[in-house]
Design a protein around this motif. Structure first.
Motif, PDB file in Angstrom:
ATOM      1  N   PRO A   1      -3.059   2.314 -11.316  1.00  0.00           N
ATOM      2  CA  PRO A   1      -2.491   1.119 -11.938  1.00  0.00           C
ATOM      3  C   PRO A   1      -1.054   0.788 -11.546  1.00  0.00           C
ATOM      4  N   GLN A   2      -0.323   1.767 -11.028  1.00  0.00           N
ATOM      5  CA  GLN A   2       1.044   1.490 -10.569  1.00  0.00           C
ATOM      6  C   GLN A   2       1.388   2.406  -9.410  1.00  0.00           C
ATOM      7  N   ARG A   3       2.339   1.960  -8.607  1.00  0.00           N
ATOM      8  CA  ARG A   3       2.744   2.731  -7.434  1.00  0.00           C
ATOM      9  C   ARG A   3       3.489   3.984  -7.853  1.00  0.00           C
TER      10      ARG A   3
ATOM     11  N   ARG B   1      -1.982  -3.182  -6.715  1.00  0.00           N
ATOM     12  CA  ARG B   1      -2.392  -4.545  -7.054  1.00  0.00           C
ATOM     13  C   ARG B   1      -3.892  -4.591  -7.354  1.00  0.00           C
ATOM     14  N   ARG B   2      -4.667  -3.827  -6.584  1.00  0.00           N
ATOM     15  CA  ARG B   2      -6.116  -3.757  -6.832  1.00  0.00           C
ATOM     16  C   ARG B   2      -6.471  -2.660  -7.834  1.00  0.00           C
ATOM     17  N   GLY B   3      -5.514  -1.760  -8.114  1.00  0.00           N
ATOM     18  CA  GLY B   3      -5.733  -0.720  -9.117  1.00  0.00           C
ATOM     19  C   GLY B   3      -6.619   0.419  -8.668  1.00  0.00           C
ATOM     20  N   VAL B   4      -6.681   0.647  -7.349  1.00  0.00           N
ATOM     21  CA  VAL B   4      -7.567   1.694  -6.828  1.00  0.00           C
ATOM     22  C   VAL B   4      -6.870   2.488  -5.733  1.00  0.00           C
TER      23      VAL B   4
ATOM     24  N   TYR C   1       0.812  -1.205   0.000  1.00  0.00           N
ATOM     25  CA  TYR C   1       0.000   0.000   0.000  1.00  0.00           C
ATOM     26  C   TYR C   1       0.849   1.260   0.000  1.00  0.00           C
ATOM     27  N   ASP C   2       0.284   2.305  -0.594  1.00  0.00           N
ATOM     28  CA  ASP C   2       0.952   3.595  -0.677  1.00  0.00           C
ATOM     29  C   ASP C   2       0.085   4.645  -0.009  1.00  0.00           C
ATOM     30  N   GLY C   3       0.707   5.753   0.348  1.00  0.00           N
ATOM     31  CA  GLY C   3      -0.036   6.868   0.923  1.00  0.00           C
ATOM     32  C   GLY C   3       0.076   6.891   2.432  1.00  0.00           C
ATOM     33  N   TYR C   4      -0.520   7.920   3.002  1.00  0.00           N
ATOM     34  CA  TYR C   4      -0.366   8.136   4.433  1.00  0.00           C
ATOM     35  C   TYR C   4      -1.664   8.146   5.203  1.00  0.00           C
ATOM     36  N   ALA C   5      -2.775   7.804   4.574  1.00  0.00           N
ATOM     37  CA  ALA C   5      -4.061   7.865   5.267  1.00  0.00           C
ATOM     38  C   ALA C   5      -4.676   6.481   5.348  1.00  0.00           C
TER      39      ALA C   5
END
Length: 142
Positions: free
Chosen positions: A90-92, A109-112, A54-58
């Protein structure tokens, strides 16, 4: 359109790249990882539980993924129902992020991905499509 510290003319330039990819939805926001324990197995819907994925901070997830009892437990644990945005991811995107890229999370991976601010959704969505944002010190991950 909510602007989180980005020049509005710069966001406007990017809108064509994200046309039809960003949608307004209601999100469940949780204040910290420890608060997810109140949700039991439903915590799997959050996009920040695994640094490898996962990406992001929230801690954001679509409110529609939860039943009434799970929403009640989340609110009791300090969560909030907020309006935000869902978009293609679609990508990190590469880190470190510009400090204005807050209040979002994504799973390639889930694209969302999800964001609380429209301009953050626009920038992250563009980056996730593999495009650079020249006025932002952030590039797509290669």
């Amino acid at each position: 359109m909510t602007i989180q510290g980005f020049p509005s003319d710069k966001i406007t330039e990017l809108l064509e790249d994200v046309k039809g990819r960003i949608h307004r939805i209601q999100l469940l926001w949780m204040p910290h990882a420890e608060s997810l324990s109140a949700l039991g197995d439903a915590a799997k819907h959050f996009c920040d539980g695994d640094e490898d994925e996962y990406d992001g901070y929230a801690l954001l997830a679509p409110a529609g993924a939860f039943d009434h009892d799970q929403i009640a437990a989340a609110l009791e644990a300090g969560g909030e129902l907020l309006w935000g945005y869902e978009f293609d991811y679609p990508q990190r995107v590469i880190r470190p992020f510009d400090m204005r890229l807050v209040d979002w999370c994504g799973n390639a991976r889930r694209g969302v991905a999800y964001a609380l601010w429209f301009d953050v959704a626009v920038v992250v969505c563009v980056l996730a499509q593999g495009k650079s944002v020249s006025w932002l010190d952030c590039r797509p991950r290669r």
